[in-house]
Every structure is written in C-alpha cells, then in structure tokens.
Design a protein around this motif. Structure first.
Motif, PDB file in Angstrom:
ATOM      1  N   TYR C 260      -3.321  -2.533  -7.433  1.00  0.00           N
ATOM      2  CA  TYR C 260      -1.940  -2.966  -7.142  1.00  0.00           C
ATOM      3  C   TYR C 260      -1.561  -4.184  -7.958  1.00  0.00           C
ATOM      4  CZ  TYR C 260       1.993  -4.562  -4.184  1.00  0.00           C
ATOM      5  OH  TYR C 260       3.213  -4.964  -3.690  1.00  0.00           O
ATOM      6  N   THR C 287      -0.848  -4.800   2.378  1.00  0.00           N
ATOM      7  CA  THR C 287       0.532  -4.333   2.414  1.00  0.00           C
ATOM      8  C   THR C 287       0.929  -3.782   3.789  1.00  0.00           C
ATOM      9  OG1 THR C 287      -0.120  -2.190   1.478  1.00  0.00           O
ATOM     10  CG2 THR C 287       0.595  -3.878  -0.069  1.00  0.00           C
ATOM     11  N   ARG C 290       3.532  -1.236   4.939  1.00  0.00           N
ATOM     12  CA  ARG C 290       3.893  -0.514   3.720  1.00  0.00           C
ATOM     13  C   ARG C 290       2.745   0.325   3.177  1.00  0.00           C
ATOM     14  NH1 ARG C 290       8.261   0.925   1.509  1.00  0.00           N
ATOM     15  NH2 ARG C 290       7.443   0.489  -0.568  1.00  0.00           N
ATOM     16  N   GLN C 293       3.486   3.981   2.019  1.00  0.00           N
ATOM     17  CA  GLN C 293       4.221   4.179   0.770  1.00  0.00           C
ATOM     18  C   GLN C 293       3.357   3.844  -0.441  1.00  0.00           C
ATOM     19  OE1 GLN C 293       7.293   5.651   0.246  1.00  0.00           O
ATOM     20  NE2 GLN C 293       6.764   6.180   2.340  1.00  0.00           N
ATOM     21  N   VAL C 294       2.539   2.806  -0.293  1.00  0.00           N
ATOM     22  CA  VAL C 294       1.698   2.411  -1.416  1.00  0.00           C
ATOM     23  C   VAL C 294       0.618   3.461  -1.663  1.00  0.00           C
ATOM     24  CG1 VAL C 294       0.119   0.650  -2.267  1.00  0.00           C
ATOM     25  CG2 VAL C 294       2.206  -0.037  -1.078  1.00  0.00           C
ATOM     26  N   ALA C 296       0.908   6.545  -1.018  1.00  0.00           N
ATOM     27  CA  ALA C 296       1.622   7.675  -1.623  1.00  0.00           C
ATOM     28  C   ALA C 296       1.745   7.504  -3.128  1.00  0.00           C
ATOM     29  CB  ALA C 296       3.005   7.817  -0.988  1.00  0.00           C
ATOM     30  N   GLU C 297       1.941   6.282  -3.570  1.00  0.00           N
ATOM     31  CA  GLU C 297       2.044   6.035  -5.016  1.00  0.00           C
ATOM     32  C   GLU C 297       0.696   6.269  -5.712  1.00  0.00           C
ATOM     33  OE1 GLU C 297       3.832   2.164  -5.452  1.00  0.00           O
ATOM     34  OE2 GLU C 297       5.682   2.797  -4.477  1.00  0.00           O
TER      35      GLU C 297
END
Lengths: 368, 368, 368
Positions: C260, C287, C290, C293-294, C296-297
């Motif tokens: 990250y 995070t 979150r 979502q992270v 998922a990235e």
C-alpha cells in the motif's frame, strides 16, 4: 446530515464581484485554461453535475435543471443576490482566504459580511515576493521588504500558503538556502524579471518556505492536481518527505492541500509525522458523485484528528455550496455505512465529524 | 442494460483464425508470457472468472461452468462458429483494429464480415518502421518509405497507435528530433539491426510520434499495464505531460489507452488539455468483478465527453464479449447508483452513455 | 465467515512478553515513532477503531468500549492471559515469524505454545549481517559468517526477509555485486561502523538479497508504507521490476509485503512474473473499515493463487485479532457481493478463500 456542525473552510479564495457572463461561467468549472474541444462541455463532468444538483435548489430551481435554465436564473437574480444566497446556504462559519489569486474578487471582509460568517487571511508566499519585487529598488531592499511582509503577515494572517508545486515542483532541495545563495538568486531574478513576472526560482521559493516555517504559523502547500501549469507527477506530496523531516523540529504545521490522486501517500505522511496535516480541498468538488469513495481513501491512513475540510472555492459562489454539500453527504454516508457494519461506533461519529469539519482547523489556526 | 447503444470498439486486435488448442487458451487470458507456477491458474483471475460468466451462456452453457467444460464446448463448436457467436453477441457495431500484433488473425475485413459490423484500421507506427526497415536498401530509402507509409495510412486508416511505452518508456524527450538526429539514429539502427528486429531507438520512436501528430489523425498511445516487456512505472501517462504540451497547438487527439493503475492521472490530463482523451482498454476486462469501481475512478476527473470505450481484445473472441459486457454492466450499475442517490439526473444518463459507448469515437475518427 | 479456514500468518513478529503500560499501548497502534500532537490520538484511526471493535469482546467487553475501559480490563487480566485469549481467538494455525525486530518479545516457540498453533522462523537478512558484524574479527570472517548464517538459516528457517526498502530504497541496482565490490563495501562498512550500527550499504544489501535468492527459499521484501524511516515513494514495488527480471531464472519466490498504496502495481508484477507473490501485511489492519475496498484492489490483477494472508502483527496480540478479523470479514463481504452480482460463482469462493488464507503459503514455505 441532520445536526452537522458549522464548517471552517480552511482553504478558499474570493468570489467574483460581478458576472461571470454565461460564456465564462463554464471556465470556472474546470482547471483547464482554454475551452474544451467540439462535443465536450465542462458541464458534463462530475463537478458540473454537482453544481446543477446542489445549487439549482438554492436559486429556487429543480435539481439538475439544464445549464441554460440555471444561468438564466442566475442572471435574473443578479450576482450580489446569487452570491448572498449561495454563501448563506453553504453552512460555513469561518473562511480562511488565500488572497493570492487574481480577479475582481470579494475581499475576506466582504465575504464575511455577505455570508454572515467571519473571514481571515492566508498569505500566499509567492505573491508576497512578487509584490516586493514590483516595488523594490534593489536586491537588498527586496529581501528586506520580503522579510517585513512575512513579519507583517504573522500579525494579520492565520497562515501561509505556498504554490512551489506549480512554480517548480515538490522535488525541491529540502534544506534552507544559505544567505549568499539567496542573495545571488534574488539578484539574478530581479535582474531578468519583466514587470509582473512570476517567481519560479527554486532558491527563492525555498527561502520563502523556510522563512514561513520559522514563524510557526501553519503552512499550506499545494499538492496534487490543479491547472495545467503544473506537472502532476511532481506534485506528489511524498516528494516533500525530506522537507517534512527537515522541518520536524520546528513543529510548524504543514497542511497538504488537495493531494489527489496521491492522497493515500499524504495520509501516510500525516500518520507518521506529527506536524503534517491533510486537506482534501478541491478534490471532493471535482469528483462529485465519487466524493464519498475518495474521502474514504483519505480516511484510510490519515489520523482523524489530522484531516481538514476545505472547498478551495474560487470565483463562483457555487463552489462553496458544492464543496460543503458533497463533504457533508460523503462523510455522512461513510459513517452511516461504517456504523451499520459495526466497524465504527455511533458514539464516535459526531466526535470525528466535528474534528474534520471545524475543530482541528480551529486549533491549528487559533480561531475561536 | 436495456436499450444500451451499439458500441464502437476504438481499440482492438484480430482474433485467431484457428484454435487455440486447450493448452494455449489460458495463455490468452493473461499478459504474462510464460506459464504460471504450480498451483496457480490464469483461469483463477478476475478475467478468467469473467470469461466463464459471460461467454459460457453464449455457447449454450451455464454461467461459470468449469474451464474444461467450456473448452470442450468450444472445441465441439469449432473456431469459426465459436467466433461468430461471440462476436455477434458483443454488441459492437464498429471495430478500430490495430493490425500491428503478430499471429494468424482475422483481418479487419473478416472481423467485420464475421461480426456483421464494420471495421477500420489503426496503423501501429513501430510496425510501419519495422516493415520499412525490412525492405529498405539504405537509410535514405528507409526514411522515404516510412514517410510514404504514414502518408498512405492517412488515406486508408482512421488513426495511429504507438507502443513507445513498451519500447522505451513514456519519459522520452518531448520535442521532435532534428533531421540530422533522425538520420544518424536511422543509420545506427539499420546498421545493427538483425532481420525482424524491433525498433527501440528513442529518436526514431519520437520521429514516428511527431510525424503522426503532424497528420492530425488521432494518435493512440499505450499507457499503463501490459505484458512484462514494459516497466509499468515508466508507463504512467503523466510522463507524457511535456509531450502533451508540445503537441497542443496541433490539436491532434492523443488517446491514452488502458492507463491502469495511473488512470486518475490520465483523467487529469484529459480534464486540462483539450486534445487529450482517455480509453480504459484492457483495464475493465482484467479487473472483472471490480470493473465498476475502476470505471468509476476513470469518471472522477475525465470529462464525460473525453472517455472512450474499447476492449483491446486480442486472439480470443471471448475478450470482445467480456470487454463489452463488463463495460455495459459497470456503467449501468454506476449510473443507477448515482441517479438513485440523486447525484446524477436520469435524463443525463443516456446522453453520457452514448458519448462513451460510441459518439466520441465516432466524432474523433470520422466514422458515420 | 462461517466455515472460514484456519489461517497461515505468513509474516508476523513476536508480541511483548510483559506490558505495555497504558502510556505505550497507543504507540503500538501507529507506524509513527513519536507521540501525536495535542488534540490527536492514535486511537482515533481506522486501526484504533478496529482494535476497540474486535478485541474488546475477546476480553469480555462491549465492542467499541472506550480506550480507557479497554486498557483497564487488559491490566486486570494481565499480559499472559490477555495474550493467550487474543492469540487463541485469532484463528491462526501457523505463524511465520520474522525474528529481526527488537523488543522483549515471545519467541516463535512461545508464540506457538501460547496460541496452540505452530510457528516457524523467517530470517531477516540485515539482522543476520549486523550480528555477523558484531562478532567478526575482520572482513573475511564477516563475509564467512554471513555465508554460514545464510546456510544455517536454510536448514532452520522457512524463508528470508529483506528491509532494503527501509535501508536504501527499492531503486537499487538490480544485478548481483561482484566479489571485489562486496569485499570493498564490507571493508568500508566494518571500518566505520559503531557497535550496533545498522546496515545501509547498498552493495551489501544487494549481496544479501542475491545470496538469499540463490538458496531458493522464499524471499519476503518490505514494500509500501511503514514507519517514517522509509521514503514511501522509494518503496513502490515497481522499482523492483529489473530485480524481478534478473531473478526470474532462479524461480525463487519473491513475496511483496504490504504494498500500500502501490498494491495495484504489485498485483501487476504478480500477474506477469511467475515467481512474484503479493501479501497485504499490515495494510488491512491499518485501513480498518476500508479493508474490504483495499483488499478488492489487491484482487484486481493479482492471480488468486498468488495472494497471501498475513497480519504483520508486532508487539500487541491485538494486532493478530484485528488482522485476522478484518481479513475474514473483508473477503467474506467481497465474495458475498460478487456472488450476489453473479460475477463470481459460489462454488469458487471456498477454493479461492483457501488459497489466500493458507494454501499458497503452505505450498511456498513447504508447510504441512
């Protein structure tokens, strides 16, 4: 958004005293400096859609009414009334105004009066230097005037702003220049400068930064996207890392503005360096329907006590409304989602909201 | 997705005339150039899952049937029938085909015939130079042939494509090389080139770019991820900023392909420079279930009139189906969400959808 | 999260044998190395909220109880009981422990015993070199001891870890240094080193990397964010591209940790180079809300068989609980969403979950 606190807009600019006419309204919806090509309209952007959504009702129209209808209504009301309505609808109680942008703009005092709030000045360092250069007889008097200007600002303003990101890039040498370097650079600049010429000499830009840092007033730094004068890859706030380290012992707050698309790196800096703060600035306005997701990315690493609200509004009072409404809706939606998932406690929400909306800015800038 | 318009695929390649056999099908699902290590399958990726989801029903199977079953059915139908079914299911009316990739591929004409749509050529600059080098007697005739080839392409093709990102990186010197630099570089390259050798000389690559820019035809530039030949950090479209500035006065559209993971920076360039456009290319296909969120990030700063659809399909007709279905679903889901939240008006949705799906490409490439 | 498999934590550290007292607990919730400024608390972060959410119930408190209440309860239970409860609640069956961090920490054996799982060692290369330097009589014996240390580690440990990202940056010269370069660099370092001094010489750091690569054991590389000792922009895993190419023929797995905010680039490397793997490490913990979502990235380009779970827990047993719970919830939420949208098949979910949770690590590190 019920019970949302009043906002401190910690980074904004004045609005136009008159106009704009229809032809130029659209130019204030973009960071571009020339009109779009055929078939493209700056109304057809997330910001353009957000203006139609949030501002039309303030002027008594249906949300999302067509641009033409919106501009007709604006003309019918006239600039002063339009400005008054929009500013008062924004929910901003305090404006920290960077007065370094051109245009026939309301002063901070007029902004305060029109909005019913209060306003303070943020002094743009490069503008201070350019003004000193306009009047100085020689290098010595230029540097003395600059020094006086900064001292004066400490008495009258709440903070400084630097646009070294635009003028040079954030990859500047992190340490303060020596007196002789400053003198040589000033000599060279004044010797070659045409009247009104911009400051882009990296030695003088660094001299400004360091002079500001030594005052202890918060220093706002443009980072991330903006108009085409900048090279975005040189506006990554991580390029400031060595400057952040070099200034740590002063404790002067460094406030990173805008940050997009490098806002996750900005959050890292705020997480690990005590004097670094982050502001989303024009990012939420320009990303519109996406403001919630982008704000969420700011909230990944940034400690909640180090994130500050601002609109970066300039020229159009619409940008105050859009900046505030998108922020309120984005944060409310996020915290609703996170409490529904039990990731956050409902008790924490008003506390964190208050920090971002006003409290951290109040503390940093010594507001009351 | 009811009523979604027909699509202009503004960047794609041919599909295999025969095969692939089972062993090589998987190799077309990845940008890798060698097989995966033990325990890893390229079917177990977002793209692999998307192929099983969207293509199986087109061949009369259940969505998500196992890869083996899918490949059996594909073999049973045969390549021509499989290709026909998949191409016709894609909903693409016009294909702009970069013919510079190797393989026993359908020509644009055959693609048009098989799909029932129409097809036009995009000329890959580096391939043009390599072909000229294959036949030229000397440096002078090489440069003359190159110049003829570009002139010919202006008559027959709809645009140019450059892979300077692969061959050198996007950090190239932005200004056109001088005639003597070009001559020297051509001499050097031809003198040391083995037959079939690739062009990677930065002077010649820039010469190609500038020759193409001067024609006014749209110029597609690979940016962002691709196969392991590139260094991804040198494919950040922001590295093109000075080239974008240098070419502004020509007005030639620069179309940034793929962009991921630098698509937000690409959106910035499209927002502030009139002649910059953005295409998501292979990004949606490779991110599969995440296509909606990634497309949303493209739609943060990119003006809606400057974003173009494409599939970047190559080799497998499946990639046309996946690219179109993911795009339609992603955009529909986003606009449904945004209108439900009242961030967008329902009236704007078909207008913006039409721009991205076909209208902007139709205007840029002079289609009808 | 029903039926979630047991986890292999492929990158973690020991927990404190005693304490921490209240004053220092907060310092373990951040990568900062100094206390926050007035008005800011490291409890007011995504990680701080996640600790209150997930750990309070393990100690018999309400989720999200105030920090003071949590710390009271912790003190009441005492460190051994707190540690035992939290470790056993984590659902980790196997710990791969980087033993190179300072502090009075449980050994891998004690961690195994307390948790009821098993533990193996990962040897930190720089620590090995620093220990050799502490005892070596001269350059020759230093290099011999280093070589012995690596050989010994091959027998006793499951992999190596490098923090060249911290000590120099990932922009290092990719090829192995020559014997004479190594000798000269070792001479220079040992000659100027103060006792306990850290290794930051790039030649020796590269020598360590290459020596490790030649053993074939998996090599973990810190990439992405961490404490303020690093420059985050020099921790972009894409800076490793040429090293990745240079090591390809060895087949040694390179495991990129944390990543990250450069995790999308890391996913690209894993997608196109067979020997590259990706681990989210401390990213999910920091995070918090979150994490989904992270994650998922990470799952956009990374082949599902190349992503590995870890907590990067250090000092506090809370970090094991937070790391595992956030991962389980994030992955379950994502796969529920993707199957509900029919983008993924329900049959694929347990298979992919098992890969990330344990199977890929089991295969890479030769666990049973």
């Amino acid at each position: 958004m019920h019970g949302f606190p009043l906002l401190v807009d910690q980074h904004c600019h004045g609005v136009l005293r008159s106009g704009p006419d229809r032809g130029t309204f659209e130019s204030y919806l973009t960071e571009a400096q020339v009109p779009p090509p055929p078939g493209v309209s700056f109304f057809d952007t997330q910001l353009g859609f957000a203006v139609r959504r949030w501002c039309a009702p303030v002027l008594g129209l249906e949300p999302h009414c067509p641009p033409r209808e919106y501009l007709d209504r604006r003309a019918e009301l006239g600039t002063p009334e339009t400005t008054r309505r929009l500013l008062r609808a924004s929910g901003i109680s305090t404006f920290l105004v960077d007065t370094g942008l051109p245009g026939n703009l309301l002063t901070p005092g007029e902004l305060a009066e029109t909005s019913g709030g209060e306003a303070h000045e943020i002094v743009r360092l490069e503008r201070l230097a350019e003004r000193a250069a306009d009047t100085a007889r020689d290098t010595h008097s230029f540097l003395a005037e600059l020094s006086d200007g900064i001292r004066e600002a400490v008495r009258t303003a709440r903070g400084f702003k630097s646009v070294i990101a635009y003028r040079y890039g954030l990859h500047f040498e992190p340490h303060p220049p020596s007196t002789s370097e400053i003198y040589t650079a000033a000599d060279r600049w004044l010797g070659s400068r045409v009247p009104g010429g911009r400051l882009s000499d990296p030695v003088l830009l660094r001299h400004l930064l360091w002079t500001a840092v030594r005052t202890g007033l918060p220093l706002q730094l443009h980072t991330g996207f903006g108009d085409p004068d900048l090279r975005l890859d040189r506006c990554d706030p991580l390029l400031l890392t060595d400057f952040v380290r070099a200034t740590a012992s002063y404790g002067t707050p460094l406030v990173l503005l805008h940050c997009y698309p490098y806002h996750r790196g900005a959050g890292y800096l705020a997480a690990v360096f005590p004097h670094v703060y982050v502001d989303f600035g024009l990012t939420l306005s320009h990303t519109g329907a996406r403001a919630g997701q982008v704000l969420a990315e700011f909230l990944e690493l940034t400690p909640f006590g180090k994130l500050l609200f601002s609109t970066d509004a300039y020229g159009l009072p619409e940008l105050y409304v859009v900046g505030t409404q998108l922020f309120r809706e984005a944060l409310t939606t996020l915290t609703d989602t996170w409490t529904a998932a039990e990731a956050w406690s409902p008790e924490d929400v008003p506390r964190v909201t208050a920090m971002i909306a006003a409290e951290t800015a109040t503390r940093l800038y010594g507001l009351t």
